[in-house]
Design a protein around this motif. Sequence first.
Motif, PDB file in Angstrom:
ATOM      1  N   GLU A 167      15.283   8.632 -12.463  1.00 40.50           N
ATOM      2  CA  GLU A 167      15.857   9.648 -13.346  1.00 40.50           C
ATOM      3  C   GLU A 167      16.217   9.072 -14.705  1.00 40.50           C
ATOM      4  O   GLU A 167      16.526   9.803 -15.637  1.00 40.50           O
ATOM      5  CB  GLU A 167      17.097  10.250 -12.679  1.00 40.50           C
ATOM      6  N   ALA A 168      16.206   7.752 -14.822  1.00 39.81           N
ATOM      7  CA  ALA A 168      16.434   7.054 -16.088  1.00 39.81           C
ATOM      8  C   ALA A 168      15.773   5.687 -15.963  1.00 39.81           C
ATOM      9  O   ALA A 168      15.253   5.329 -14.906  1.00 39.81           O
ATOM     10  CB  ALA A 168      17.924   6.908 -16.374  1.00 39.81           C
ATOM     11  N   ASP A 170      18.732  -0.786  -8.898  1.00 38.05           N
ATOM     12  CA  ASP A 170      19.423   0.218  -9.702  1.00 38.05           C
ATOM     13  C   ASP A 170      19.385   1.562  -8.974  1.00 38.05           C
ATOM     14  O   ASP A 170      18.352   1.971  -8.425  1.00 38.05           O
ATOM     15  CB  ASP A 170      18.732   0.333 -11.065  1.00 38.05           C
ATOM     16  N   SER A 171      20.504   2.257  -8.976  1.00 33.74           N
ATOM     17  CA  SER A 171      20.578   3.518  -8.241  1.00 33.74           C
ATOM     18  C   SER A 171      19.594   4.559  -8.754  1.00 33.74           C
ATOM     19  O   SER A 171      19.172   5.448  -7.997  1.00 33.74           O
ATOM     20  CB  SER A 171      22.005   4.085  -8.318  1.00 33.74           C
ATOM     21  N   VAL A 172      19.174   4.445 -10.017  1.00 32.73           N
ATOM     22  CA  VAL A 172      18.273   5.464 -10.572  1.00 32.73           C
ATOM     23  C   VAL A 172      16.892   5.422  -9.931  1.00 32.73           C
ATOM     24  O   VAL A 172      16.162   6.407  -9.971  1.00 32.73           O
ATOM     25  CB  VAL A 172      18.128   5.323 -12.105  1.00 32.73           C
ATOM     26  N   GLU A 190      10.366   8.944  -2.725  1.00 32.33           N
ATOM     27  CA  GLU A 190       9.698   9.453  -1.523  1.00 32.33           C
ATOM     28  C   GLU A 190      10.236   8.783  -0.265  1.00 32.33           C
ATOM     29  O   GLU A 190      10.339   9.407   0.795  1.00 32.33           O
ATOM     30  CB  GLU A 190       8.186   9.204  -1.620  1.00 32.33           C
ATOM     31  N   ALA A 191      10.586   7.499  -0.366  1.00 34.82           N
ATOM     32  CA  ALA A 191      11.113   6.777   0.796  1.00 34.82           C
ATOM     33  C   ALA A 191      11.856   5.539   0.330  1.00 34.82           C
ATOM     34  O   ALA A 191      11.548   4.973  -0.718  1.00 34.82           O
ATOM     35  CB  ALA A 191       9.981   6.375   1.740  1.00 34.82           C
ATOM     36  N   VAL A 192      12.849   5.142   1.128  1.00 31.41           N
ATOM     37  CA  VAL A 192      13.540   3.871   0.934  1.00 31.41           C
ATOM     38  C   VAL A 192      13.512   3.147   2.277  1.00 31.41           C
ATOM     39  O   VAL A 192      14.028   3.662   3.272  1.00 31.41           O
ATOM     40  CB  VAL A 192      14.991   4.058   0.463  1.00 31.41           C
TER      41      VAL A 192
END
Length: 286
Positions: A91-92, A99-101, A107-109
């Motif tokens: 998103e950034a 990084d959380s962005v 799609e998957a972690v």
Amino acid sequence: MNTSPTTTGAPAPSTAEAPHGPGTTTPAAATAADYTQTELIVCAAAKMLAGKGTVFAGIGLPTLAVDLAHRTVNPDVELIYESGVSGAHPEAMAEGIADSVVVSGAEAVVTMQALFGYVLQGGNVDVGFLGAAQIDRHGSLNTSVIGDWEKPQVRLPGSGGATDIMANAGEIFVIIRRHDHSSFPAALDFVTSPSPVRAREAGVGIQPQGHGVSVVITPLGVLRREDTYGELVLTHVHPGVTVDEVRAATGWDLQVADDVRTTAEPTAEEVRLLREEIDRVRLYLR
């Protein structure tokens, strides 16, 4: 000047070079005063990602190149981060692999073990996008030390996932900020990520399944390596750069394509995207 022809294989992507011929129309190019050297490198790299599927990208200039490619030549590119994020839709701009962005909207972690063991080693990555401090004629990379191992001039971060990416991605793109004898030496100070050539010479262990380095984008031009066991070949020079300047800045007798072309300048829209939407805080742009 002695030159050597390119090895056989696919031609350099037309999107990375200035178009020729009557009736050719392209987006307006920025003038020399309107883009930086870093922006030129990133734009050239982004164009080369046209048509690529899955990209395992490092943080820094590779991040910018993949983001720009997604917004321009390849909206379907799938981005993977070393932290386990697959199919990322940041998103950034990411400032690190965790990084959380990069997680939001992905799609998957998965665990890093699953990412490297199943996604990367399973042959599901088309392009590994890396940086390096040094690179040799066959595409081996040094990201460990500059100088002697025991008493180095500079101690670098080391491999991270680069060694696995080099061995298992379909091909490797490298962006490097310098082009001189220290960055392109005749012999690396340390081999962190061996090319298929270096791995074959060692003759031990499992041989890499990937092609290794296929493209290197530098401040002076673009080098390509189309033969898995061949050398890097100069295929493009950047605007205002000569072939002789690139060869003089390289620590070995660099092979040169018969038809060296000029890298396409960034368009005004590409520069705007980099500055106003992708790297608004100038974290990586210089």
